[in-house]
Design an enzyme around this catalytic site. Structure first.
Site, mmCIF file in Angstrom:
data_model
loop_
_atom_site.group_PDB
_atom_site.id
_atom_site.type_symbol
_atom_site.label_atom_id
_atom_site.label_comp_id
_atom_site.label_asym_id
_atom_site.label_seq_id
_atom_site.Cartn_x
_atom_site.Cartn_y
_atom_site.Cartn_z
ATOM 1 N N ASP A 118 -8.933 108.943 30.705
ATOM 2 C CA ASP A 118 -8.689 109.405 32.144
ATOM 3 C C ASP A 118 -7.384 109.977 32.053
ATOM 4 O O ASP A 118 -6.301 109.660 31.896
ATOM 5 C CB ASP A 118 -8.569 107.995 32.882
ATOM 6 C CG ASP A 118 -8.408 108.149 34.315
ATOM 7 O OD1 ASP A 118 -8.843 109.258 34.782
ATOM 8 O OD2 ASP A 118 -7.616 107.600 34.993
ATOM 9 N N GLU B 70 -0.717 109.848 31.392
ATOM 10 C CA GLU B 70 -0.266 109.814 32.638
ATOM 11 C C GLU B 70 1.217 110.606 32.246
ATOM 12 O O GLU B 70 2.043 110.371 31.274
ATOM 13 C CB GLU B 70 -0.065 108.522 33.239
ATOM 14 C CG GLU B 70 0.850 108.567 34.565
ATOM 15 C CD GLU B 70 0.544 109.265 35.540
ATOM 16 O OE1 GLU B 70 1.448 110.378 35.929
ATOM 17 O OE2 GLU B 70 -0.665 109.615 35.993
ATOM 18 N N ASN C 5 1.481 114.563 28.725
ATOM 19 C CA ASN C 5 1.200 115.765 29.529
ATOM 20 C C ASN C 5 -0.298 116.089 28.669
ATOM 21 O O ASN C 5 -0.110 116.566 27.461
ATOM 22 C CB ASN C 5 2.071 117.020 29.217
ATOM 23 C CG ASN C 5 1.812 118.187 29.865
ATOM 24 O OD1 ASN C 5 0.784 118.327 30.550
ATOM 25 N ND2 ASN C 5 2.541 118.983 29.964
ATOM 26 N N ASP D 198 -3.034 116.300 40.666
ATOM 27 C CA ASP D 198 -2.190 117.113 41.487
ATOM 28 C C ASP D 198 -2.526 118.229 41.876
ATOM 29 O O ASP D 198 -2.855 119.041 41.085
ATOM 30 C CB ASP D 198 -0.701 117.041 40.581
ATOM 31 C CG ASP D 198 0.056 115.759 40.347
ATOM 32 O OD1 ASP D 198 -0.434 114.787 40.948
ATOM 33 O OD2 ASP D 198 0.880 115.716 39.602
ATOM 34 N N LYS E 130 0.472 125.790 46.306
ATOM 35 C CA LYS E 130 1.122 127.176 46.328
ATOM 36 C C LYS E 130 0.261 127.738 45.176
ATOM 37 O O LYS E 130 0.406 127.311 44.102
ATOM 38 C CB LYS E 130 2.409 127.055 46.134
ATOM 39 C CG LYS E 130 3.294 126.566 47.322
ATOM 40 C CD LYS E 130 4.729 126.564 47.221
ATOM 41 C CE LYS E 130 5.393 126.037 48.315
ATOM 42 N NZ LYS E 130 6.980 125.797 48.155
ATOM 43 N N ASP F 121 -9.967 114.991 46.702
ATOM 44 C CA ASP F 121 -10.189 114.989 48.029
ATOM 45 C C ASP F 121 -9.573 116.402 48.527
ATOM 46 O O ASP F 121 -9.584 116.510 49.654
ATOM 47 C CB ASP F 121 -9.396 113.978 48.557
ATOM 48 C CG ASP F 121 -7.851 113.794 48.434
ATOM 49 O OD1 ASP F 121 -7.580 113.836 47.077
ATOM 50 O OD2 ASP F 121 -7.051 114.016 49.166
#
Length: 303
Positions: free
Chosen positions: A119, A145, A172, A197, A201, A233
């Site tokens: 994940d 994570e 990472n 994330d 921009k 989402d």
């Protein structure tokens, strides 16, 4: 070996918790249907939620209900302080450029030859912990994570639950994924990238986790009939991820072309979550009325 061990095979949310969850969602959508005041008590989750109007339904309460059977404690949070899951960090920063050390898989897992799910961006870890608890002897799980506090708390919960088939790493994924999965003794069965994330921009789009090198690493290591599950989402992020995996149609097939019983909308997004449990971000977004955009790919047999 089948690569869909954790898809549609996991136990549902406990009956009582599910009923309460349904009541909460019903109240959120139709507050008048359950009266002005509705009080819920769920003993096993140590949760009591007094509700007088829909504004008092918090996503944290719904998360607690969805993951009630994990019965996680909050002891470690006092030591770590406030932990923000949606705190965006810059993965291109030099502080995240060093590959994570490769663990000794024999020490990390009871059986390091089991099919592996990775994940990417595991957040709090509840989602992966739930899956690991449902499949203790059939699949291993690694959560990558980039927020160290979240990893530390998740590893505390792993020990608290005495699970031997799950491991969280401060890493990472853009830098560490290839090296980590290439050393794993068993097959890579599933990679999930869920609500990453967004980096809205345009000049920050290069910070998004799904980039060509990562996609190539996933496809190279993924076992035949292994799966890639993506969701967001944020439609722009979902479309960006979809574009990159759709371009690999020579290697990947979307699941509805393999299994016609899997339903998609007119735009090709999955209608349902195939994992048996929702992520925390998913719960929060749906409470706010957002749509979740999902795609599930399967690697062709011949690769």
């Amino acid at each position: 070996m089948a690569s869909s061990l954790c898809l549609n095979s996991c136990a549902a949310v406990p009956g009582a918790a599910k009923q309460i969850l349904s009541s909460l969602i019903l109240l959120h959508k139709f507050p008048s249907s359950l009266g002005h005041k509705y009080c819920i008590s769920k003993t096993s989750a140590s949760l009591s939620v007094p509700i007088t109007d829909k504004k008092e339904i918090r996503s944290t309460d719904l998360v607690a209900l969805e993951y009630a059977d994990l019965n996680l404690t909050d002891k470690i949070s006092q030591e770590l302080g406030h932990v923000r899951i949606r705190q965006h960090v810059n993965p291109l920063s030099s502080s995240f450029s060093v590959p994570a050390p490769v663990p000794n898989w024999d020490e990390v897992f009871k059986d390091p030859t089991l099919p592996l799910m990775v994940d990417i961006g595991s957040g709090s870890g509840r989602f992966l912990l739930w899956l690991a608890k449902q499949n203790p002897d059939s699949q291993n799980y690694v959560g990558l994570e980039i927020r160290a506090k979240l990893v530390k708390r998740a590893e505390f919960w792993v020990k608290e639950l005495a699970l031997s088939n799950i491991h969280f790493m401060f890493a990472n994924a853009a830098v560490s994924f290839k090296q980590l999965v290439s050393t794993y003794p068993g097959p890579l069965a599933l990679v999930s990238i869920l609500c990453p994330d967004p980096h809205f921009k345009k000049r920050h789009h290069k910070r998004r986790v799904v980039q060509t090198p990562l996609v190539n690493s996933i496809l190279t290591r993924l076992m035949p009939e292994g799966k890639v599950f993506i969701q967001s989402d944020v439609v722009e992020v979902a479309e960006d991820m979809r574009k990159q995996f759709d371009e690999e149609s020579g290697v990947l097939q979307h699941i509805d072309t393999v299994d016609p019983s899997v339903l998609c909308d007119n735009e090709g997004w999955l209608l349902n979550n195939p994992m048996g449990i929702r992520t925390e971000r998913e719960i929060h977004a749906e409470l706010e009325g957002a749509k979740i955009y999902r795609r599930l790919y399967q690697k062709r047999k011949e690769y």
